[in-house]
Design a protein around this motif. Structure first.
Motif, short mmCIF file in Angstrom:
data_model
loop_
_atom_site.label_atom_id
_atom_site.label_comp_id
_atom_site.label_asym_id
_atom_site.label_seq_id
_atom_site.Cartn_x
_atom_site.Cartn_y
_atom_site.Cartn_z
N UNK A 222 44.62 -39.37 -6.24
CA UNK A 222 43.41 -39.57 -7.05
C UNK A 222 42.18 -39.11 -6.27
N UNK A 223 41.18 -38.61 -6.98
CA UNK A 223 39.99 -38.12 -6.30
C UNK A 223 39.32 -39.20 -5.46
N UNK A 224 39.34 -40.43 -5.93
CA UNK A 224 38.66 -41.48 -5.17
C UNK A 224 39.43 -41.89 -3.92
N UNK A 225 40.68 -41.39 -3.77
CA UNK A 225 41.46 -41.67 -2.55
C UNK A 225 41.50 -40.47 -1.61
N UNK A 226 40.91 -39.36 -2.04
CA UNK A 226 41.03 -38.11 -1.29
C UNK A 226 40.46 -38.23 0.12
N UNK A 227 39.30 -38.81 0.26
CA UNK A 227 38.67 -38.88 1.59
C UNK A 227 39.53 -39.68 2.56
N UNK A 228 40.06 -40.80 2.11
CA UNK A 228 40.88 -41.63 2.99
C UNK A 228 42.15 -40.89 3.40
N UNK A 229 42.76 -40.14 2.47
CA UNK A 229 43.99 -39.40 2.77
C UNK A 229 43.70 -38.24 3.71
#
Length: 286
Positions: A222-229
Motif C-alpha cells: 500500500x502507498x501508505x506503507x511504502x516509506x516504511x518498507x
C-alpha cells in the motif's frame, strides 16, 4: 593477428570443475572433452591449457600461459614471480598440522624436534620459523596422511577441507597455518592488448561474483506503507517504486543480499508487503 589469452586451469578435481563453471558463467564457452589438455573458446579470444596444479604458477611465470587459476596454497608454495590478480572465492581450504588422535596437544611447541611430513615444505618452514620451532620436515608428494602410521613422521601438514581424511587415518587437526582459495594469477609482462583482454575477463568475473549471494526482490505494498518498507529494503542506491494499476498500491523493486533479506522478511510482511517475489541474479554490473 588478433591476440589470444592463454589460461591455465587445473586438469582435474573440484577446483578444475569450479574454474570451468566460472568461465562458463562469464559467457565464455569451449569444448573440453575428457582427457583433452587444450581447448579453444569459440566466442572469446582465449585458449585453455589443462595442467597439473603445481605446474601452473611456473607456466604463468614463464609466459607460456598469460593467466592461471590455481589454489593460493600452490601459488605461495611455488613462490614464482607472478601477479595475483584476483581471489575467486571458491575451493576454500586450509593447510593444517595434524597429529595422532591419542596424543595430547596444547601449543605449537609440541612440534619441537618432531618429524613432520608434508607436500608444502616452504609454507611449513615459514610457520615454524615464525614460531621459533626447530623440526624436521619430510617432503613427500602424496599420501601424506599415512606417514605417522608407517613410522615416517610424528605429524603431518596437509590441505584440509572437511577433515574426514584425517579422521579416517587416525589423525586430528591441531593448528591451521595457512588459509587458501582459488586465485587468478597473471604474468607481469603481458602486452597492452592482452591486458585489455584480461580486463574484459576480470570485468565479467566481477559481474558474476556480484550476482552471487544477491537477490532481486519484487513486492507489492500500500502507498501508505511504502516509506516504511523502503527503509527496510535498501537497494544498491535506493529501491525502485512503480505505481500499480490498482489505486493506492505500489510495486517495490530492490537488490539485497540473501542473508540480509531473511533477516527482514517478517518485518516486511508486518509493514504490509504482499506478493513478495525473490529472484536469483545471474550477473550484476556495478
Amino acid at each position: 593477428m588478433k591476440k589470444t589469452l592463454r589460461i591455465a586451469i587445473q586438469k582435474s578435481g573440484r577446483l578444475s570443475e569450479q574454474s570451468v563453471k566460472l568461465i562458463n558463467e562469464c559467457g565464455i564457452h569451449f569444448n573440453n572433452g575428457k582427457s583433452r589438455l587444450k581447448a579453444v573458446s569459440y566466442n572469446f579470444p582465449a585458449e585453455f591449457l589443462f595442467l597439473r596444479d603445481d605446474d601452473i604458477p611456473g607456466y604463468v611465470e614463464d609466459g607460456v600461459a598469460d593467466l592461471g587459476i590455481v589454489g593460493e596454497n600452490e601459488m605461495v608454495e611455488k613462490a614464482k614471480d607472478v601477479l595475483l590478480i584476483k581471489r575467486l572465492g571458491f575451493s576454500k581450504c586450509r593447510l593444517s598440522l595434524a597429529i595422532p588422535r591419542d596424543k595430547a596437544y596444547t601449543e605449537p611447541s609440541y612440534f619441537q624436534a618432531k618429524n613432520i611430513a608434508t607436500s608444502y615444505p616452504r609454507i611449513l618452514h615459514q610457520f615454524l620459523k615464525e614460531k621459533q620451532i626447530s623440526a624436521h620436515i619430510h617432503e613427500i608428494s602424496g599420501s601424506v596422511e599415512i606417514a605417522p602410521s608407517i613410522g615416517l613422521a610424528d605429524a603431518v601438514c596437509d590441505i584440509v577441507s572437511s577433515g574426514s581424511t584425517l579422521l579416517s587415518n587416525g589423525l586430528k587437526e591441531v593448528e591451521t597455518i595457512f588459509r587458501s582459495e582459488a586465485v587468478l594469477l597473471g604474468n607481469h609482462q603481458a602486452s597492452e592488448e592482452k591486458k585489455d583482454l584480461i580486463d574484459q575477463l576480470v570485468f565479467r568475473i566481477n559481474s558474476v561474483q556480484a550476482g552471487k549471494g544477491n537477490k532481486y526482490i519484487l513486492l507489492n505494498a500500500p502507498k501508505d506503507a511504502t516509506e516504511a518498507i523502503v527503509n527496510l529494503l535498501p537497494g544498491m542506491r535506493s529501491p525502485t517504486i512503480v505505481p500499480l494499476a490498482m489505486s493506492g498500491w505500489n510495486s517495490i523493486h530492490s537488490v539485497v543480499q540473501e542473508d540480509q533479506f531473511w533477516e527482514v522478511i517478517e518485518k516486511l510482511r508486518e509493514a504490509g508487503a504482499e506478493g513478495i517475489l525473490v529472484v536469483p541474479i545471474e550477473k550484476m554490473i556495478l
